[in-house]
Design a protein around this motif. Sequence first.
Motif, PDB file in Angstrom:
ATOM      1  N   SER A 185      -7.661  -1.185   3.647  1.00 49.81           N
ATOM      2  CA  SER A 185      -8.170  -1.006   2.021  1.00 49.81           C
ATOM      3  C   SER A 185      -7.572  -0.987   1.495  1.00 49.81           C
ATOM      4  O   SER A 185      -6.470  -0.384   1.531  1.00 49.81           O
ATOM      5  CB  SER A 185      -9.500   1.086   2.548  1.00 49.81           C
TER       6      SER A 185
ATOM      7  N   LYS B 153       0.829  -1.223  -0.033  1.00 52.54           N
ATOM      8  CA  LYS B 153       0.117  -0.086  -0.191  1.00 52.54           C
ATOM      9  C   LYS B 153       0.640   1.177  -0.003  1.00 52.54           C
ATOM     10  O   LYS B 153       0.326   2.151  -0.636  1.00 52.54           O
ATOM     11  CB  LYS B 153      -1.152  -0.542   0.897  1.00 52.54           C
TER      12      LYS B 153
ATOM     13  N   ASN C 136      -6.067  -0.089  -1.526  1.00 52.22           N
ATOM     14  CA  ASN C 136      -5.882   1.690  -2.399  1.00 52.22           C
ATOM     15  C   ASN C 136      -4.831   1.318  -1.871  1.00 52.22           C
ATOM     16  O   ASN C 136      -3.753   1.042  -0.918  1.00 52.22           O
ATOM     17  CB  ASN C 136      -6.917   2.880  -2.013  1.00 52.22           C
TER      18      ASN C 136
ATOM     19  N   SER D 269     -10.510   4.832  -1.068  1.00 55.07           N
ATOM     20  CA  SER D 269     -11.124   3.730  -1.287  1.00 55.07           C
ATOM     21  C   SER D 269     -11.363   3.187  -2.645  1.00 55.07           C
ATOM     22  O   SER D 269     -12.756   3.908  -2.801  1.00 55.07           O
ATOM     23  CB  SER D 269     -11.677   3.546   0.252  1.00 55.07           C
TER      24      SER D 269
ATOM     25  N   HIS E 228      -5.745  11.610   3.113  1.00 55.14           N
ATOM     26  CA  HIS E 228      -6.925  10.971   2.948  1.00 55.14           C
ATOM     27  C   HIS E 228      -7.400  10.756   1.267  1.00 55.14           C
ATOM     28  O   HIS E 228      -7.438  11.871   1.012  1.00 55.14           O
ATOM     29  CB  HIS E 228      -7.610  10.193   4.380  1.00 55.14           C
TER      30      HIS E 228
ATOM     31  N   ARG F 119       1.917   2.304   2.875  1.00 49.98           N
ATOM     32  CA  ARG F 119       1.216   2.656   4.390  1.00 49.98           C
ATOM     33  C   ARG F 119       2.391   3.145   5.086  1.00 49.98           C
ATOM     34  O   ARG F 119       3.263   2.130   5.352  1.00 49.98           O
ATOM     35  CB  ARG F 119       0.292   2.045   4.796  1.00 49.98           C
TER      36      ARG F 119
HETATM   37 MG    MG Z   1      -7.653   3.205   4.350  1.00 46.80          MG
END
Ligand code: MG
Length: 349
Positions: free
Chosen positions: A145, A58, A147, A153, A237, A60
């Motif tokens: 999620s 991700k 993405n 998302s 986001h 992330r």
């Molecule tokens: Mg998310």
Amino acid sequence: MDTKIIGMDEENIDMQAIELAGSIIKSGGLVAFPTETVYGLGGDALNSSSSKKIYAAKGRPSDNPLIIHIVEMSALSKIVRKIPKAAYQLAERYWPGPLTMIFEKAECVPLETTGGLDTVAVRMPSNQIAREFIRASGGYVAAPSANRSGRPSPTIAKYVIEDLAGRIDMIIDGGQADIGLESTIIDLTGSEPVILRPGYITEEMLRQVIGDVEADQTIMEEHTSQAPKAPGMKYKHYAPRGNLIIVEGEAEAVSAYINERLSAFRKEGKRTGVIATDETVASYLADSVKSAGERGQEEQAAKCLFRILREFDDEKIEVIYAEGFRQKGVGQAVMNRLLKAAGHQVIRL
Ligand code: MG
Ligand code: AMP
């Protein structure tokens, strides 16, 4: 990496593909799958290296914890230290469904899954494909999620493919997500239950079951003295590539203002977009005008908001104006996501 993409219907589940997906998870791989909220990117929640792979795929930040997805109440007691009474009451009413609860984590849950926290987020989804997949995976699937970090998302598999093909082992295409926004998150580890992220299960619906609940102060505001308690909520986001601005006020004034701004941007040669409602969609002059459903029907907006944001990217829209939504019921969740997508740029007329 070659990503297998397999389509199926919730009413006609391909169990052979589900078994394959389960075996990928059990051997430490990653599978994106449909849920009733948005698509999830799944890995074995009890395997720290799977969780690390999720963050990597991700892009992330590693302090942003994952939600563990289960299908049986009996699975909960293995991954949490204690189950408060409120959790049983909420589970009874809203599980399976779009509600995530935060508990103190048990030893077996790796810190990689919880972003270093000693608490853990747990949800029991209702989507039948998700449920069969979690069962086949051994019962504990960590899934944020599906993405790339920061992007809206995905509510359809097309956008999972766009973001993650080549980075994960498999994508299950189960059609469009019913709800379209991520789960409501409620923290049950403090003296009072606190909503950390609004969603389809509203404050009112939670109150009906457990009485008083607080809402994290940071949910709708940009500048507060507090850091959000859901670490993920502090990151940028849902942002489309174009600059998104929300305009609030009386309907006619809003459309007049937006049209005036659109005309200025068009003169500059910019590609423009509007998020409108069925009632106002015909009143705008822009390169792309999209309706988020009927005014006052915020469930409809929830279902299509993320898709609309992605479509503007597909259409290379550079400036986007959005009408505001009522912050009532699920409208609060819609506005929470829209405000984040807009980086809190709001014009109040
Ligand atoms: Mg998310
Ligand atoms: P996503 O599924 O991508 O929406 O990400 C999961 C969301 O759950 C993020 O906003 C996280 O910050 C939040 N979350 C997960 N675990 C916890 C936890 N233990 N405490 C607070 N928030 C959490």
